[in-house]
Design a protein around this motif. Structure first.
Motif, short mmCIF file in Angstrom:
data_model
loop_
_atom_site.label_atom_id
_atom_site.label_comp_id
_atom_site.label_asym_id
_atom_site.label_seq_id
_atom_site.Cartn_x
_atom_site.Cartn_y
_atom_site.Cartn_z
N SER A 55 0.85 -1.19 0.00
CA SER A 55 0.00 0.00 0.00
C SER A 55 0.88 1.23 0.00
O SER A 55 1.71 1.42 0.90
CB SER A 55 -0.90 0.00 1.23
N ILE A 56 0.73 2.09 -1.02
CA ILE A 56 1.50 3.33 -1.13
C ILE A 56 0.50 4.47 -1.30
O ILE A 56 -0.25 4.49 -2.28
CB ILE A 56 2.50 3.27 -2.29
N ALA A 57 0.51 5.40 -0.36
CA ALA A 57 -0.53 6.43 -0.32
C ALA A 57 -0.32 7.54 -1.33
O ALA A 57 -1.28 8.16 -1.78
CB ALA A 57 -0.61 7.03 1.09
N ASN A 58 0.94 7.83 -1.70
CA ASN A 58 1.22 8.97 -2.55
C ASN A 58 2.25 8.57 -3.59
O ASN A 58 3.20 7.84 -3.30
CB ASN A 58 1.74 10.12 -1.68
N SER A 59 2.10 9.09 -4.81
CA SER A 59 3.00 8.69 -5.89
C SER A 59 4.45 9.06 -5.61
O SER A 59 5.38 8.38 -6.07
CB SER A 59 2.55 9.33 -7.21
N GLY A 60 4.69 10.11 -4.83
CA GLY A 60 6.05 10.49 -4.49
C GLY A 60 6.74 9.47 -3.59
O GLY A 60 7.96 9.51 -3.42
N ASP A 61 5.95 8.54 -3.02
CA ASP A 61 6.51 7.51 -2.14
C ASP A 61 6.75 6.19 -2.87
O ASP A 61 7.11 5.19 -2.22
CB ASP A 61 5.56 7.26 -0.96
N LEU A 62 6.57 6.14 -4.18
CA LEU A 62 6.73 4.89 -4.92
C LEU A 62 8.11 4.25 -4.74
O LEU A 62 8.23 3.02 -4.79
CB LEU A 62 6.42 5.10 -6.40
N PRO A 63 9.20 5.03 -4.55
CA PRO A 63 10.49 4.37 -4.32
C PRO A 63 10.49 3.43 -3.11
O PRO A 63 11.33 2.53 -3.03
CB PRO A 63 11.45 5.54 -4.10
N SER A 64 9.55 3.63 -2.17
CA SER A 64 9.51 2.73 -1.01
C SER A 64 9.16 1.30 -1.42
O SER A 64 9.43 0.35 -0.67
CB SER A 64 8.50 3.24 0.03
N PHE A 65 8.58 1.12 -2.61
CA PHE A 65 8.26 -0.21 -3.12
C PHE A 65 9.54 -1.06 -3.19
O PHE A 65 9.56 -2.22 -2.76
CB PHE A 65 7.61 -0.09 -4.50
N PHE A 66 10.60 -0.48 -3.73
CA PHE A 66 11.85 -1.23 -3.87
C PHE A 66 12.46 -1.53 -2.50
O PHE A 66 13.00 -2.61 -2.27
CB PHE A 66 12.85 -0.43 -4.72
N ARG A 67 12.36 -0.56 -1.60
CA ARG A 67 12.92 -0.76 -0.26
C ARG A 67 12.20 -1.89 0.47
O ARG A 67 12.83 -2.72 1.13
CB ARG A 67 12.83 0.54 0.54
N LEU A 68 10.88 -1.96 0.33
CA LEU A 68 10.11 -3.00 1.01
C LEU A 68 10.39 -4.38 0.43
O LEU A 68 10.56 -5.36 1.17
CB LEU A 68 8.61 -2.68 0.92
N LEU A 69 10.44 -4.50 -0.90
CA LEU A 69 10.69 -5.80 -1.49
C LEU A 69 12.12 -6.27 -1.22
O LEU A 69 12.36 -7.46 -0.97
CB LEU A 69 10.40 -5.78 -3.00
N ASP A 70 13.08 -5.34 -1.25
CA ASP A 70 14.45 -5.70 -0.91
C ASP A 70 14.54 -6.19 0.54
O ASP A 70 15.23 -7.17 0.85
CB ASP A 70 15.39 -4.51 -1.08
N LEU A 71 13.84 -5.50 1.43
CA LEU A 71 13.83 -5.88 2.85
C LEU A 71 13.30 -7.29 3.02
O LEU A 71 13.81 -8.07 3.83
CB LEU A 71 12.99 -4.87 3.63
N ALA A 72 12.26 -7.63 2.25
CA ALA A 72 11.64 -8.95 2.36
C ALA A 72 12.40 -10.03 1.60
O ALA A 72 12.14 -11.22 1.80
CB ALA A 72 10.20 -8.88 1.84
N GLY A 73 13.34 -9.63 0.73
CA GLY A 73 14.06 -10.62 -0.07
C GLY A 73 13.23 -11.15 -1.22
O GLY A 73 13.40 -12.30 -1.65
N ILE A 74 12.34 -10.32 -1.75
CA ILE A 74 11.47 -10.70 -2.88
C ILE A 74 12.01 -10.02 -4.13
O ILE A 74 12.27 -8.81 -4.12
CB ILE A 74 10.02 -10.25 -2.62
N PRO A 75 12.19 -10.75 -5.23
CA PRO A 75 12.65 -10.11 -6.47
C PRO A 75 11.74 -8.94 -6.84
O PRO A 75 10.52 -9.03 -6.75
CB PRO A 75 12.57 -11.23 -7.51
N ARG A 76 12.36 -7.84 -7.29
CA ARG A 76 11.58 -6.63 -7.56
C ARG A 76 10.70 -6.78 -8.79
O ARG A 76 9.56 -6.31 -8.82
CB ARG A 76 12.51 -5.45 -7.77
N ARG A 77 11.23 -7.37 -9.84
CA ARG A 77 10.53 -7.38 -11.13
C ARG A 77 9.58 -8.57 -11.23
O ARG A 77 9.93 -9.70 -10.85
CB ARG A 77 11.52 -7.38 -12.28
N SER A 78 8.42 -8.29 -11.77
CA SER A 78 7.42 -9.33 -11.92
C SER A 78 7.95 -10.52 -12.70
O SER A 78 7.71 -11.68 -12.34
CB SER A 78 6.18 -8.75 -12.62
#
Length: 599
Positions: free
Chosen positions: A110-133
């Protein structure tokens, strides 16, 4: 026990279920694990009403083949540049089962604002999930679903997110779970194609976007005949919304959250509040929730609604909150959002003042005197800009509201929201904002009161009538804000300015990212990823750094700042249902204003 597991244990011990306990024993043995990633510390994560409503729905639905969990920004996570890392030797785990996030079947971001989209990469990296579909393998990696306002233009992360849930996710997410549960073991493309046919789900991999040189697209087309050419957000009727959509289902013992209204009765051309239908919470539900808070000694109540004054039972709720304060023996605090000046009344102010200790989440500025604050949103000081953007907050209506505030001694502070950088704006328009604040302070008549100017840059939001308008270069905002601040300071004098005025805004970096994320195509996701990999801090990115990153991908920042013709495709065309004639009328009106100013 590790630091992370101790923190998770402490969180579980502190949490109080406010809508009754969850009984997960009836779930099937092969139930899916759905994990919602919330990019906040524990206390703030409990205010993420959209994900929490889905979390609650999934766990209460005996016929939904899944259990929902949460993972947050734990206090023990270590910051390393722009990344978050678990304590040494640990993996990122969920609150409920302390299981690794990466082993989930579905992960919701869940990302509330488009300016926060970089947090997507930080969250997936933290979880150890590949970023790209394309790099995520079914059975080994979770399906990644995006949602909330940050995905208003879902094309930015089209190569990274598997599915975007548009609107209110109750209907579409439940169907998504059922499809994923039913299709275990099938090829990912087949599953995604089936998900693309679910109303409210946008599956980027099922569409081809034809890029335009420099930025944008010439077309976005379905890849197969079975995939819809248009995907529309789904909104639910009042009878379809369960309790957790209106009241936070979990507390840490400090506060409860109520959402009396969803949507807005007005339709300003720059705002997304008026997009969903307007619905109101049943008063009986809110009443019972407050009784539950009292049972647990929870004193603070947050009214999380930008349109609270449109709630039909607002006076009954304010009376009930006053009773809540009495039962909490003076410990209660009520936090209320902004109010439309044309909906303000003496009765409302009196009812709020009788609550006792009130405030506003944005401020909590520890100002001297009473904390009572009212937040109004004139947005523009120029009357013709108000009319152009379908805003009804005329100066006369604001003046009447200020007169009402003057007569009520419990309110010492007024916060005024203004938009800066709208198409056709002039230096005179900006100076008028400072003059507006001076006039409000004079009418307010509080020698020790405060008038706070909260400035926001005009950003053309996807899904609004103003979505194709040009935007000012965010790099200009520093000078625009200083122009307003200097005018205000010069008008009232240094001493009065320091005592009675504030000029606040959020800074340039986030606006720079928003300027490309609001209307970018799929290449912008690659730009964000390259910045992330280079260690760029989204909160401190510069104009030069962003433009270098864009140029490395063949993109030009000016493309994203320009106005878009109503007949030109936009990257989010598949999910776009804004009326073209309304867009044309607004563009024409603002062009005429600009021509008149130049003349």
């Amino acid at each position: 026990m590790s630091r992370l597991l101790r923190e998770i244990e402490d969180i579980r011990a502190s949490e109080i279920p406010l809508c009754g306990p969850y009984r997960l024993t009836g779930k099937a043995p092969d139930a899916l694990r759905v994990v919602f990633l919330l990019p906040y510390m524990h206390e703030m994560s409990l205010m993420c009403m959209g994900p929490l409503a889905l979390y609650d729905l999934i766990n209460r639905g005996a016929d939904i083949p899944a259990v929902a969990e949460r993972a947050i920004r734990y206090a023990c996570l270590r910051a390393s540049g722009n990344r978050l890392l678990p304590p040494e030797g640990e993996v990122y785990r969920t609150i409920e089962s302390a299981s690794p996030v990466a082993s989930a079947d579905i992960v919701g971001v869940s990302i509330a604002n488009s300016g926060d989209l970089p947090s997507f990469f930080r969250l997936l990296d933290l979880a150890g999930i590949p970023r790209r579909s394309a790099d995520r393998v079914p059975g080994r990696h979770p399906l990644v679903v995006g949602g909330n306002g940050g995905f208003a233009n879902p094309e930015i992360l089209a190569d990274y997110v598997d599915v975007v849930a548009l609107g209110e996710g109750e209907a579409s997410m439940v169907e998504l779970i059922r499809v994923v549960h039913r299709t275990k073991g099938r090829a990912k493309d087949a599953v995604l194609e089936e998900l693309a046919r679910v109303p409210g789900l946008y599956v980027p991999a099922m569409y081809d976007a034809v890029p335009r040189p420099g930025g944008g697209v010439t077309a976005v087309r379905p890849r197969t005949p079975g995939v819809p050419a248009a995907v529309r957000p789904q909104y639910l009727g009042l009878d379809e919304l369960h309790a957790a959509h209106f009241v936070a289902p979990i507390s840490n013992g400090k506060r409860g959250v109520v959402v009396p209204t969803l949507g807005c009765r007005w339709a300003c051309h720059f705002c997304t509040l008026g997009v969903p239908p307007f619905r109101q919470a049943p008063f009986e539900l809110l009443d019972a929730y407050l009784a539950e808070l009292e049972k647990h000694g929870i004193a603070q109540v947050v009214i999380s609604s930008a349109t609270f004054t449109q709630y039909g039972r607002r006076y009954a709720l304010l009376d009930r909150l006053r009773e809540h304060g009495r039962r909490m023996e003076g410990r209660a605090t009520t936090i209320i959002g902004s109010v439309r000046a044309d909906e303000l009344s003496a009765r409302y102010l009196d009812a709020v003042s009788r609550l006792g200790d009130t405030g506003h989440f944005f401020t909590e500025l520890k100002l001297g005197g009473p904390r009572g604050i009212v937040t109004l949103a004139p947005e523009f000081a120029a009357p013709d800009l108000l009319r152009a953007f379908n805003k009804t907050m005329t100066a006369e209506r604001v003046h009447r509201s200020i007169e009402l505030l003057r007569e009520n001694e419990h309110f010492a502070h007024v916060m005024l929201y203004f938009i800066v950088g709208a198409p056709g704006e002039t230096a005179a328009d900006r100076r008028a904002i400072a003059d507006y604040a001076v006039d409000v302070f004079r009418r307010f008549g509080r020698a020790n009161g405060t008038v706070i100017l909260k400035l926001q840059q005009f950003m053309p939001e996807p899904g609004t009538v103003g979505q194709r308008l040009p935007m000012a270069d965010p790099a200009l905002m520093e000078s625009h804000v200083e122009e307003i601040r200097a005018r205000l300071r010069d008008t009232v004098g240094e001493e009065a300015y320091e005592r009675n005025h504030r000029v606040v805004w959020d800074g340039v970096s986030r606006l720079l990212l928003e300027s490309v994320c609001l209307r970018g195509d799929r290449r912008i996701g690659h730009v964000l990823e390259s910045l992330h990999d280079a260690g760029a801090d989204p909160a401190r990115i510069s104009t030069g750094r962003l433009r270098e990153a864009l140029a490395a991908h063949g993109l030009d920042h000016r493309h994203y700042l320009r106005g878009i013709d109503p007949d030109e495709p936009v990257p989010w065309d598949v999910v776009n249902d804004v009326d073209r004639e309304e867009e044309r009328a607004l563009i024409t009106q603002l062009r005429c204003r600009g021509a008149e100013i130049l003349a």
